[in-house]
Design an enzyme around this catalytic site. Structure first.
Site, mmCIF file in Angstrom:
data_model
loop_
_atom_site.group_PDB
_atom_site.id
_atom_site.type_symbol
_atom_site.label_atom_id
_atom_site.label_comp_id
_atom_site.label_asym_id
_atom_site.label_seq_id
_atom_site.Cartn_x
_atom_site.Cartn_y
_atom_site.Cartn_z
ATOM 1 N N HIS A 197 0.301 -1.393 -0.089
ATOM 2 C CA HIS A 197 -0.047 0.302 0.409
ATOM 3 C C HIS A 197 0.448 1.454 0.340
ATOM 4 O O HIS A 197 1.051 2.011 1.093
ATOM 5 C CB HIS A 197 -0.780 -0.018 1.160
ATOM 6 C CG HIS A 197 -0.391 -0.705 2.696
ATOM 7 N ND1 HIS A 197 0.506 -0.242 2.744
ATOM 8 C CD2 HIS A 197 -0.924 -1.327 3.256
ATOM 9 C CE1 HIS A 197 1.038 -0.200 4.243
ATOM 10 N NE2 HIS A 197 -0.321 -1.433 4.153
ATOM 11 N N ASN A 226 -4.748 2.475 7.598
ATOM 12 C CA ASN A 226 -3.193 2.654 7.700
ATOM 13 C C ASN A 226 -3.075 2.353 6.313
ATOM 14 O O ASN A 226 -3.431 0.982 6.308
ATOM 15 C CB ASN A 226 -3.018 2.582 8.770
ATOM 16 C CG ASN A 226 -1.302 2.047 9.210
ATOM 17 O OD1 ASN A 226 -0.764 2.391 8.275
ATOM 18 N ND2 ASN A 226 -0.935 0.798 9.741
ATOM 19 N N ASP A 228 -5.835 -4.499 0.147
ATOM 20 C CA ASP A 228 -6.140 -4.423 1.836
ATOM 21 C C ASP A 228 -7.212 -4.472 2.296
ATOM 22 O O ASP A 228 -8.032 -4.013 3.610
ATOM 23 C CB ASP A 228 -5.435 -2.931 1.712
ATOM 24 C CG ASP A 228 -4.843 -2.473 3.290
ATOM 25 O OD1 ASP A 228 -5.024 -4.296 4.548
ATOM 26 O OD2 ASP A 228 -4.092 -1.514 3.613
ATOM 27 N N HIS A 248 -13.795 -4.410 10.024
ATOM 28 C CA HIS A 248 -13.721 -4.490 11.067
ATOM 29 C C HIS A 248 -15.292 -4.400 11.274
ATOM 30 O O HIS A 248 -16.094 -4.138 10.658
ATOM 31 C CB HIS A 248 -13.786 -3.565 11.960
ATOM 32 C CG HIS A 248 -12.144 -2.871 11.173
ATOM 33 N ND1 HIS A 248 -10.991 -3.873 12.353
ATOM 34 C CD2 HIS A 248 -11.090 -2.874 10.335
ATOM 35 C CE1 HIS A 248 -9.776 -3.388 12.115
ATOM 36 N NE2 HIS A 248 -9.654 -2.194 11.055
HETATM 37 ZN ZN LIG Z 1 -0.841 -2.459 6.188
#
Ligand SMILES: [Zn+2]
Length: 428
Positions: free
Chosen positions: A230, A276, A303, A307
């Protein structure tokens, strides 16, 4: 197993053709193929791509089955057009032994929706102190080739050097989450104008760029392969571009959200935008798109970070970092890269299937759409445009930043080795 004829599909965005699947294999590609004995799927000018491959997915099992399981995550993957995902190691327990990676690999096999290739941790417990059993994970049934402490950075240069030396023996790769920990203590968002105005702890670009600079130099020194997870800043792009020009064996990924969203969205204080690495500036977004187009950035990786509601629906500072992404990735790439004229569909196939499969050495995936190849395919209605509705997600989690946002493209069919996992937008 039966025959399927996909009729009139634009293979990699080219001229309409028919594609015949017999059992697990593509047996013919051409115009006017006979439909005898085959179930016909009218493609009507939809785009046919090789099954997508995601080098960076969080499936959360074992340990956080409240947010995702291998089954729900692979169903989300099939919905998004994926036939192979690489599962990150930050589970509970951590995937740092042959036992855990074999468990994840086996759960993937049982799901039947998408192949799962576990990623092994670089260090024991992701603690950055001691190398995990990289060789044992590689030699296990899971045949791990990609190692990462993702979520955490391998910040100790000696540990990183040893990991690079170790994986070189079997042509493995270390995938680095580039985040200098001291420079990002207490960080809540990108460091810049917006963080200053909001009074939130800033996450400077240099925290990412300094680790990437160090690691490409280490990879060069050791003669090993490093993959950068990323990438999120214009400066990171410049470093990777320089490293590639020197012949250093570095590959890099960008997420769909870093191709579309900026830190201006944090003004809403909606934790759905907390991720992140953080969302950066417009200038970074444009640099990332350009780098993906010119090949400096090799691939798109989701990614996908599910959650549960309670970990995201709280105040900004307390919220977990991450977004789901498997079911919207291709639409965001169409919006940012194809509909803007930066990439054609062959370029998308390169960056979302061929190259990620090559980096991770995923056998049978990322193959050309031609006779004799495994029938791992995805059919996309690129003319579709509509709002994202998380209620329809197959993922167990709903933390998408795109709720209600109009995006182009919809995956209608996915085939895993000839078996339809998605038909007319519905999982089988
Ligand atoms: Zn990461």
């Amino acid at each position: 197993m039966s025959k399927t004829l996909i009729r009139g599909a634009k293979v990699l965005g080219g001229e309409p053709q028919d594609v015949l699947i017999d059992g697990e294999t593509i047996t013919q590609v051409g115009a006017g193929l006979s439909a005898e004995g085959a179930e016909v799927v009218e493609a009507d000018g939809k785009v046919l791509l090789p099954g997508l491959v995601d080098l960076h997915t969080h499936l959360r099992e074992p340990g956080r089955e409240d947010s995702e399981t291998v089954l729900t995550g692979t169903r989300a993957a099939a919905s998004g057009g994926y036939t192979n995902v690489f599962a990150m190691a930050n589970t509970f327990p951590v995937a740092d032994t042959a036992g855990v990676v074999e468990q994840v690999w086996r759960l993937g096999q049982e799901s039947g929706y998408c192949d799962v290739q576990p990623i092994g941790a670089v260090t024991v417990g992701l603690e950055g102190q001691k190398l995990a059993e990289l060789g044992a994970m590689h030699e296990s049934a899971a045949a791990v080739t990609v190692f990462s402490d993702d979520g955490k950075c391998v910040h100790d240069a000696v540990i990183m050097r040893r990991a690079l030396e170790y994986v070189k023996a079997f042509d493995g790769v270390v995938a680095q989450h580039a985040q200098e920990p001291r420079l990002t203590e207490g960080a809540q968002m990108n460091e810049g104008v917006v963080s200053a105005e909001l009074g939130l702890g800033g996450w400077p670009a240099v925290a990412e760029e300094s680790i990437i600079a160090r690691d490409v130099l280490l990879a060069d020194h050791v003669g090993s392969r490093v993959h950068i997870c990323h990438l999120s800043t214009a400066g990171s792009v410049e470093i990777v571009r320089w490293a590639k020009s020197r012949g250093i064996r570095v590959t890099a990924e960008v997420t769909p959200h870093h191709l579309l969203l900026t830190d201006e969205l944090v003004r809403s204080y909606n934790p759905v935008y907390k991720v992140n690495p953080p969302l950066r500036t417009e200038r970074d977004v444009l640099a990332l798109r350009e780098a993906l187009a010119d090949g400096t950035i090799d691939i798109v990786a989701t990614d996908h970070a599910p959650h549960p509601h309670e970990d995201k629906d709280c105040e900004w500072a307390a919220a977990a970092m991450g977004m789901v992404g498997l079911e919207t990735a291709l639409s965001v790439v169409q919006e940012t890269m194809v509909d803007t004229g930066l990439l054609d569909w062959a370029g998308v196939a390169e960056r979302m299937s061929f190259t990620p499969a090559r980096i991770g050495r995923a056998e049978g995936h990322g193959r050309p759409v031609s006779a004799g190849e495994p029938a791992n395919l995805t059919l996309v209605d690129t003319a579709y445009r509509g709002p994202v509705d998380p209620a329809g997600f197959a993922s167990r989690s709903r933390n998408t930043p795109y709720e209600g946002r109009e995006l182009p493209g919809r995956v209608t069919h996915t085939w895993l080795r000839g078996k339809a996992t998605l038909v007319d937008g519905k999982l089988t």
